[in-house]
Design an enzyme around this catalytic site. Structure first.
Site, PDB file in Angstrom:
ATOM      1  N   THR A 233       0.834  -1.203   0.000  1.00 46.50           N
ATOM      2  CA  THR A 233       0.000   0.000   0.000  1.00 46.50           C
ATOM      3  C   THR A 233       0.863   1.244   0.000  1.00 46.50           C
ATOM      4  O   THR A 233       1.885   1.275   0.684  1.00 46.50           O
ATOM      5  CB  THR A 233      -0.843   0.014   1.296  1.00 46.50           C
ATOM      6  OG1 THR A 233      -1.676  -1.134   1.280  1.00 46.50           O
ATOM      7  CG2 THR A 233      -1.681   1.277   1.421  1.00 46.50           C
TER       8      THR A 233
ATOM      9  N   ARG B  99     -13.110  -8.538  -0.612  1.00 42.63           N
ATOM     10  CA  ARG B  99     -12.163  -8.513   0.515  1.00 42.63           C
ATOM     11  C   ARG B  99     -11.702  -7.075   0.791  1.00 42.63           C
ATOM     12  O   ARG B  99     -11.347  -6.342  -0.118  1.00 42.63           O
ATOM     13  CB  ARG B  99     -10.967  -9.404   0.198  1.00 42.63           C
ATOM     14  CG  ARG B  99      -9.880  -9.463   1.286  1.00 42.63           C
ATOM     15  CD  ARG B  99      -8.766  -8.497   1.025  1.00 42.63           C
ATOM     16  NE  ARG B  99      -7.658  -8.647   1.982  1.00 42.63           N
ATOM     17  CZ  ARG B  99      -6.684  -7.753   2.130  1.00 42.63           C
ATOM     18  NH1 ARG B  99      -6.680  -6.668   1.398  1.00 42.63           N
ATOM     19  NH2 ARG B  99      -5.726  -7.940   3.002  1.00 42.63           N
TER      20      ARG B  99
ATOM     21  N   GLY C 240      -8.989  -4.842   3.166  1.00 41.09           N
ATOM     22  CA  GLY C 240      -7.851  -4.918   4.087  1.00 41.09           C
ATOM     23  C   GLY C 240      -7.900  -3.782   5.097  1.00 41.09           C
ATOM     24  O   GLY C 240      -8.929  -3.138   5.305  1.00 41.09           O
ATOM     25  N   ASP C 241      -6.764  -3.511   5.697  1.00 40.09           N
ATOM     26  CA  ASP C 241      -6.676  -2.448   6.712  1.00 40.09           C
ATOM     27  C   ASP C 241      -6.654  -1.043   6.106  1.00 40.09           C
ATOM     28  O   ASP C 241      -7.024  -0.062   6.768  1.00 40.09           O
ATOM     29  CB  ASP C 241      -5.377  -2.613   7.508  1.00 40.09           C
ATOM     30  CG  ASP C 241      -4.162  -2.524   6.578  1.00 40.09           C
ATOM     31  OD1 ASP C 241      -4.079  -3.334   5.634  1.00 40.09           O
ATOM     32  OD2 ASP C 241      -3.335  -1.607   6.761  1.00 40.09           O
TER      33      ASP C 241
ATOM     34  N   THR D 146       1.394  -0.555   6.320  1.00 37.27           N
ATOM     35  CA  THR D 146       1.355  -1.453   5.168  1.00 37.27           C
ATOM     36  C   THR D 146       1.700  -2.849   5.654  1.00 37.27           C
ATOM     37  O   THR D 146       2.378  -3.013   6.672  1.00 37.27           O
ATOM     38  CB  THR D 146       2.320  -0.997   4.059  1.00 37.27           C
ATOM     39  OG1 THR D 146       2.236  -1.915   2.954  1.00 37.27           O
ATOM     40  CG2 THR D 146       3.760  -0.930   4.529  1.00 37.27           C
ATOM     41  N   GLY D 147       1.214  -3.849   4.941  1.00 35.19           N
ATOM     42  CA  GLY D 147       1.471  -5.230   5.349  1.00 35.19           C
ATOM     43  C   GLY D 147       0.211  -6.050   5.211  1.00 35.19           C
ATOM     44  O   GLY D 147      -0.678  -5.717   4.425  1.00 35.19           O
TER      45      GLY D 147
ATOM     46  N   GLY E 183      -3.182  -6.918   5.788  1.00 34.80           N
ATOM     47  CA  GLY E 183      -4.330  -6.221   6.348  1.00 34.80           C
ATOM     48  C   GLY E 183      -5.084  -7.021   7.399  1.00 34.80           C
ATOM     49  O   GLY E 183      -5.545  -6.480   8.408  1.00 34.80           O
TER      50      GLY E 183
HETATM   51  N1  ASP Z   1      -2.326  -3.654   3.799  1.00 36.00           N
HETATM   52  C1  ASP Z   1      -2.781  -3.922   2.464  1.00 36.00           C
HETATM   53  C2  ASP Z   1      -3.936  -4.862   2.514  1.00 36.00           C
HETATM   54  O1  ASP Z   1      -3.897  -5.804   3.266  1.00 36.00           O
HETATM   55  C3  ASP Z   1      -1.723  -4.451   1.566  1.00 36.00           C
HETATM   56  C4  ASP Z   1      -0.330  -3.922   1.771  1.00 36.00           C
HETATM   57  O2  ASP Z   1      -0.131  -2.923   2.400  1.00 36.00           O
HETATM   58  O3  ASP Z   1       0.620  -4.519   1.300  1.00 36.00           O
HETATM   59  O4  ASP Z   1      -4.851  -4.684   1.752  1.00 36.00           O
END
Ligand code: ASP
Length: 309
Positions: A150, A178, A180-181, A201-202, A204
């Site tokens: 993200t 779906r 995410g966060d 980021t990561g 979610g």
């Molecule tokens: N956090 C984002 C999600 O899970 C994806 C990402 O940041 O890599 O949608």
């Protein structure tokens, strides 16, 4: 006057350079953060955000974005948006609404259409080919972090206004619908002009379990420096996930306080981010969590040249 901006991943560098010029000339934090994000959304080379992002398992690019005003605490977000050029602009506009500030799918698209936002087919040959290849691999289980990143950004302008914003296509090959966060307040982003702002980021599904951005801002409110706040939020929550579930997805956070001091933390071996402030030129850093320690070092010119995302 003090100003500052920070964003996740090396892909934000061009946008941060432009935002730094804007903030240095007393530009608004909203325009500056929008600049950081649209720069990434518009570039087809970044396969996790905007044009050329990666599709869901049905081959449809569903985009999530959010914007938060740290002064009024107004929040706007969209999720699962299909065929709109800049989801972050729609999220920003939603901050003006009193009700219905977070719209999903069809509702978000109707709102975007009524308000004249630009429509665009967001699939490129490249994103289509990556999706096709993945289908042929017939992977039963999708590995976390298998193609997602993200762009999240946060900062403060010379009028002491803070904000945060995000944009993403989320998890590659995600299920339809779906979320995410990234578009969720407190999870993918949070901003309070009297304290600071954070964005994440990561994975979610794990980030949202800990409301990690709200937690980072809360820790700054209780007196921790941005670096200590980011570190404590990420490391404590990572430990909690490990203790309770035996596993933790990738979690990385960047934050900035109202004095334009920044912090960053990760539970991964490699997380890049970019920052610029009134006293620091645009700089790419790489953070890694090794032997229980956060190591944050400026990226070399060579690394920046060879790594675009
Ligand atoms: N956090 C984002 C999600 O899970 C994806 C990402 O940041 O890599 O949608």
């Amino acid at each position: 006057m003090k100003w500052g901006v920070i964003a996740t991943w090396r892909m934000a560098l061009d946008g941060i350079k432009k935002a730094a010029l804007m903030l240095d000339q007393d530009g608004s934090i909203f325009d500056s953060l929008q600049q950081v994000i649209t720069e990434v959304e518009d570039c087809p080379d970044y396969t996790s955000v905007g044009y050329g992002a990666l599709p869901n398992e049905k081959g449809i690019i569903e985009l999530d974005a959010a914007f938060m005003d740290g002064t009024t605490l107004s929040f706007g977000a969209v999720s699962g948006v299909i065929n709109f050029k800049n989801p972050v602009k729609i999220a920003r506009k939603l901050m003006d609404e009193r009700f219905n500030t977070f719209l999903a799918g069809q509702g978000a698209q109707e709102y975007a259409q009524i308000n004249g936002f630009e429509e665009k087919n967001m699939m490129t040959d490249c994103s289509y080919n990556i999706w096709q290849k993945k289908l042929l691999e017939k992977k039963e289980v999708l590995k976390p972090y298998d193609g997602h990143d993200t762009v999240g950004t946060a900062g403060v302008d010379t009028s002491s206004r803070m904000a945060a914003a995000t944009s993403t296509s989320g998890l590659f090959m995600k299920k339809t619908g779906r979320i995410g966060d990234s578009p969720l307040p407190g999870c993918g982003l949070y901003s309070d002009s009297s304290i600071g702002s954070a964005t994440a980021t990561g994975l979610g599904e794990d980030i949202m379990k800990g409301c990690i951005c709200y937690e980072t801002v809360r820790l700054m409110e209780y007196g921790l420096s941005p670096q200590d706040a980011a570190q404590k939020a990420v490391e404590q929550f990572n430990k909690k996930l490990m203790d309770r579930r035996g596993q933790a997805g990738d979690i990385s956070v960047v934050c900035m306080n109202k004095d334009a001091k920044w912090g960053a933390a990760t539970n991964t071996g490699h997380f890049s981010f970019v920052t610029a402030t009134y006293s620091e030129k645009p700089t790419v850093y790489i953070a890694s969590f090794r032997d229980g320690k956060q190591i944050i070092l400026p990226a070399t010119e060579e690394w920046i040249r060879n790594n675009k995302e």
